[in-house]
Scaffold this active site. Structure first.
Site, PDB file in Angstrom:
ATOM      1  N   SER A 154       0.845  -1.201   0.000  1.00 32.46           N
ATOM      2  CA  SER A 154       0.000   0.000   0.000  1.00 32.46           C
ATOM      3  C   SER A 154       0.879   1.250   0.000  1.00 32.46           C
ATOM      4  O   SER A 154       0.535   2.257  -0.628  1.00 32.46           O
ATOM      5  CB  SER A 154      -0.924   0.004   1.225  1.00 32.46           C
ATOM      6  OG  SER A 154      -1.740  -1.146   1.226  1.00 32.46           O
ATOM      7  N   HIS A 180       0.053 -10.763   0.477  1.00 31.67           N
ATOM      8  CA  HIS A 180       1.286 -10.029   0.170  1.00 31.67           C
ATOM      9  C   HIS A 180       2.012 -10.875  -0.872  1.00 31.67           C
ATOM     10  O   HIS A 180       2.882 -11.688  -0.563  1.00 31.67           O
ATOM     11  CB  HIS A 180       2.143  -9.835   1.428  1.00 31.67           C
ATOM     12  CG  HIS A 180       3.506  -9.280   1.117  1.00 31.67           C
ATOM     13  ND1 HIS A 180       3.685  -8.084   0.478  1.00 31.67           N
ATOM     14  CD2 HIS A 180       4.751  -9.772   1.317  1.00 31.67           C
ATOM     15  CE1 HIS A 180       4.973  -7.855   0.318  1.00 31.67           C
ATOM     16  NE2 HIS A 180       5.651  -8.873   0.804  1.00 31.67           N
TER      17      HIS A 180
END
Ligand SMILES: NC(=O)c1ccc[n+]([C@@H]2O[C@H](COP(=O)([O-])OP(=O)(O)OC[C@H]3O[C@@H](n4cnc5c(N)ncnc54)[C@H](O)[C@@H]3O)[C@@H](O)[C@H]2O)c1
Length: 363
Positions: A154, A180
């Protein structure tokens, strides 16, 4: 009244662990940093260098080297797991699946048995799987165990948007959701600039906000590997992601961050650790903030959850109690057929009778 020091433990002092320590030190988050690693000379060198650097820290910080005396971390407030073997993730983060799932079985149970009641922040890959393994081995509530997850991705997305729009990242809310890893998705429908949705801004000011979303998504998704190509690791951004989460815990911030956390029905998903925005405070992680996603985003997130579940299924089942006492043996993975992926190299840490240190013997 006595005011206690903020104690942070770090397991794994390769590239990432020492950078986490340095970020915690220089941002004034930790008073004590306690390091462990199976590589004795590396952890000794890092402790020395960090203690020397502490002279320039904003307040007094002391750094301890506990080698593989993991029990010494039991009195920490937060432990960051950065134990790994990053070259196994040179193509995708799943390359470390067997090695790192096995590594955590060598120390999480020992730290639990020594009475640790604090918080785990997991950096190690595959992040969503290893976070779940730590949760199982630690015996702690799910709120006490989180992964850096898409906190880093992010940040990469916000950094890319900031460069494209010339707006400071602090004014940009943007999240990568899910694993992830390569199945994660950008939640473009939730992107806003100081509270104003991207879609509105793109309509009113296309010169600044009408950027190519696919291109920026790619930067968030692949940024880690672009770094890896040049330096065979990533350090600064991940270290600061971990430090940001630790700061939120020790300062009881109640801040919403994208972290790998346990889902129990949120977004229609249950029983897995994966990244979504969630509150982080001195109580740990939760509650989850549920974004209103588009149908396409929902489908992408669900597919990412399935990918993480598929990774869970690759690991052999184990009895937690047994794994706390004796690390389990994990069979070879044909897709990542490498002696390191089978844990041969950590024989020193666990005893040759459990994990042969001779690569041939491990086959
Ligand atoms: N989540 C993210 O965004 C992100 C970003 C970068 C790296 N990572 C991951 O973080 C981990 C660490 O990365 P790195 O570049 O520092 O890796 P690295 O290979 O340079 O270092 C790993 C360290 O862990 C140590 N180690 C191995 N087994 C251990 C054990 N049982 N106990 C204690 N220490 C042990 C090794 O000796 C080594 O010093 C890897 O899994 C990597 O993929 C995650």
């Amino acid at each position: 009244m006595t005011i206690g020091p903020v104690r942070i433990g770090i397991v794994g002092t390769g590239h990432v662990g020492p950078h986490v320590a340095y970020s915690l030190m220089m941002q004034g988050i930790a008073d004590e940093v306690h390091l462990c690693d199976v590589n004795d000379s590396k952890v000794t060198a890092e402790a020395q260098d960090l203690n020397d650097a502490s002279v320039f820290a904003p307040h007094r910080v002391r750094v301890w080297n506990h080698h593989t005396d993991y029990e010494a971390l039991a009195s920490c407030d937060v432990i960051v797991n950065a134990a790994g073997h990053v070259t196994l993730s040179s193509k995708d983060r799943d390359g470390e699946l067997y090695a790192t799932a096995r590594m955590v079985r060598t120390f999480v149970g020992r730290i639990a048995a020594a009475g640790f009641t604090g918080f785990w922040v997991n950096v190690t890959n595959p992040n969503d799987v290893v976070t779940r393994e730590i949760h199982r081995l630690s015996g702690l509530p799910a709120s006490h165990v989180m992964g850096t997850g898409t906190c880093l991705d992010s940040a990469r997305l916000r950094s890319a948007i900031a460069l494209a729009t010339d707006v400071a990242p602090e004014s940009i809310v943007a999240y990568m959701l899910g694993e992830h890893g390569f199945s994660e998705i950008p939640a473009w429908s939730a992107v806003s600039f100081a509270g104003k949705p991207l879609a509105q801004l793109a309509a009113s000011d296309p010169d600044r906000y009408g950027f190519d979303k696919a291109e920026l998504s790619e930067q968030a998704l692949r940024g880690g590997y672009w770094c890896y190509t040049g330096k065979h690791c990533t350090e600064y951004a991940i270290a600061n992601s971990a430090a940001r989460i630790v700061r939120a815990i020790v300062h009881d911030e109640h801040v919403v961050l994208p972290v790998c956390t346990y889902l129990d029905g949120e977004y229609g998903q249950r029983g897995l650790f994966i990244s979504v925005p969630a509150m982080v405070s001195a109580q740990g992680v939760g509650p989850v903030t549920e974004l209103t996603l588009t149908e396409e985003e929902q489908a992408g997130f669900a597919a990412s959850c399935d990918k993480v579940r598929a990774n869970y299924a690759k690991l052999p089942p184990f009895a937690v109690e047994d794994a706390r006492r004796v690390p389990v043996t994990i069979p070879a993975d044909p897709a990542h057929d490498d002696v390191y992926a089978r844990g041969g190299f950590i024989g020193i840490a666990c005893g040759p009778e459990v994990f042969p240190s001779d690569p041939q013997a491990a086959r």
